[in-house]
Design a protein around this motif. Structure first.
Motif, mmCIF file in Angstrom:
data_model
loop_
_atom_site.group_PDB
_atom_site.id
_atom_site.type_symbol
_atom_site.label_atom_id
_atom_site.label_comp_id
_atom_site.label_asym_id
_atom_site.label_seq_id
_atom_site.Cartn_x
_atom_site.Cartn_y
_atom_site.Cartn_z
ATOM 1 N N THR A 120 0.834 -1.208 0.000
ATOM 2 C CA THR A 120 0.000 0.000 0.000
ATOM 3 C C THR A 120 0.866 1.256 0.000
ATOM 4 O O THR A 120 0.613 2.197 -0.762
ATOM 5 C CB THR A 120 -0.935 0.000 1.228
ATOM 6 N N LEU A 121 1.892 1.262 0.838
ATOM 7 C CA LEU A 121 2.796 2.417 0.879
ATOM 8 C C LEU A 121 3.565 2.584 -0.429
ATOM 9 O O LEU A 121 3.757 3.708 -0.904
ATOM 10 C CB LEU A 121 3.764 2.284 2.052
ATOM 11 N N ALA A 122 3.994 1.473 -1.018
ATOM 12 C CA ALA A 122 4.726 1.535 -2.284
ATOM 13 C C ALA A 122 3.832 2.070 -3.405
ATOM 14 O O ALA A 122 4.262 2.905 -4.203
ATOM 15 C CB ALA A 122 5.283 0.163 -2.638
ATOM 16 N N LEU A 123 2.613 1.588 -3.467
ATOM 17 C CA LEU A 123 1.678 2.084 -4.484
ATOM 18 C C LEU A 123 1.408 3.571 -4.275
ATOM 19 O O LEU A 123 1.396 4.348 -5.237
ATOM 20 C CB LEU A 123 0.376 1.283 -4.450
ATOM 21 N N ALA A 124 1.221 3.967 -3.029
ATOM 22 C CA ALA A 124 0.989 5.393 -2.744
ATOM 23 C C ALA A 124 2.203 6.227 -3.145
ATOM 24 O O ALA A 124 2.046 7.304 -3.739
ATOM 25 C CB ALA A 124 0.670 5.582 -1.262
ATOM 26 N N ALA A 125 3.405 5.750 -2.836
ATOM 27 C CA ALA A 125 4.619 6.484 -3.212
ATOM 28 C C ALA A 125 4.731 6.619 -4.722
ATOM 29 O O ALA A 125 5.097 7.681 -5.232
ATOM 30 C CB ALA A 125 5.856 5.783 -2.643
ATOM 31 N N ASP A 126 4.406 5.557 -5.449
ATOM 32 C CA ASP A 126 4.452 5.613 -6.912
ATOM 33 C C ASP A 126 3.418 6.600 -7.459
ATOM 34 O O ASP A 126 3.719 7.384 -8.362
ATOM 35 C CB ASP A 126 4.220 4.222 -7.511
ATOM 36 N N ALA A 127 2.207 6.558 -6.921
ATOM 37 C CA ALA A 127 1.160 7.466 -7.392
ATOM 38 C C ALA A 127 1.534 8.920 -7.094
ATOM 39 O O ALA A 127 1.363 9.796 -7.949
ATOM 40 C CB ALA A 127 -0.178 7.101 -6.752
ATOM 41 N N VAL A 128 2.063 9.163 -5.904
ATOM 42 C CA VAL A 128 2.503 10.520 -5.563
ATOM 43 C C VAL A 128 3.619 10.958 -6.513
ATOM 44 O O VAL A 128 3.634 12.101 -6.979
ATOM 45 C CB VAL A 128 2.957 10.600 -4.083
ATOM 46 N N ALA A 129 4.534 10.057 -6.816
ATOM 47 C CA ALA A 129 5.635 10.387 -7.736
ATOM 48 C C ALA A 129 5.101 10.819 -9.098
ATOM 49 O O ALA A 129 5.586 11.794 -9.683
ATOM 50 C CB ALA A 129 6.574 9.189 -7.880
#
Length: 127
Positions: free
Chosen positions: A8-17
């Motif tokens: 979940t954190l990785a997906l959020a980091a990618d989306a924010v990027a």
């Protein structure tokens, strides 16, 4: 190690990027004011991101560099294809800047994460 929280954190980091990439691009062209415009700019790349995240490799090790390479390839490849299809053009300069910028963002947080984990592991083993 794979946990739902890490994914979940990785997906959020990618989306924010991807959204940060789009926001910086819009700001550099003095188009920063509209959320609808930001969404339209980010949408092709977010579609590519979603496609990359559908792959088993990314879901299995979302914070790893191999997953980052898949995420980068999907985000850039599909994002640029969709952008070209909708706009009818794709300047080479934009493709290069988009690829390099997204590489820094999508691989950069993974590098910081790996370094942090390595340092934490080293500190734990010294104790």
């Amino acid at each position: 190690m794979r946990t739902p929280r890490i994914a979940t954190l990785a997906l959020a980091a990618d989306a924010v990027a991807v959204v940060v990439f789009a926001a910086i691009g819009r700001a550099s062209h003095e188009e920063a004011g509209s959320l609808v415009g930001l969404a339209g700019t980010a949408a092709p790349f977010l579609a590519g991101l979603a496609a990359a995240w559908a792959t088993p490799l990314v879901r299995a090790q979302p914070a790893g560099f191999r997953a980052g390479a898949v995420v980068l390839a999907g985000t850039v490849g599909i994002g640029l294809l969709l952008r070209a299809a909708f706009l009818g053009r794709l300047p080479l300069s934009f493709a290069i800047v988009a690829t390099l910028s997204l590489a820094v963002f999508l691989l950069g947080w993974r590098g910081v994460s790996a370094l942090t984990a390595r340092l934490a592991h080293r500190r734990a083993s010294v104790r």
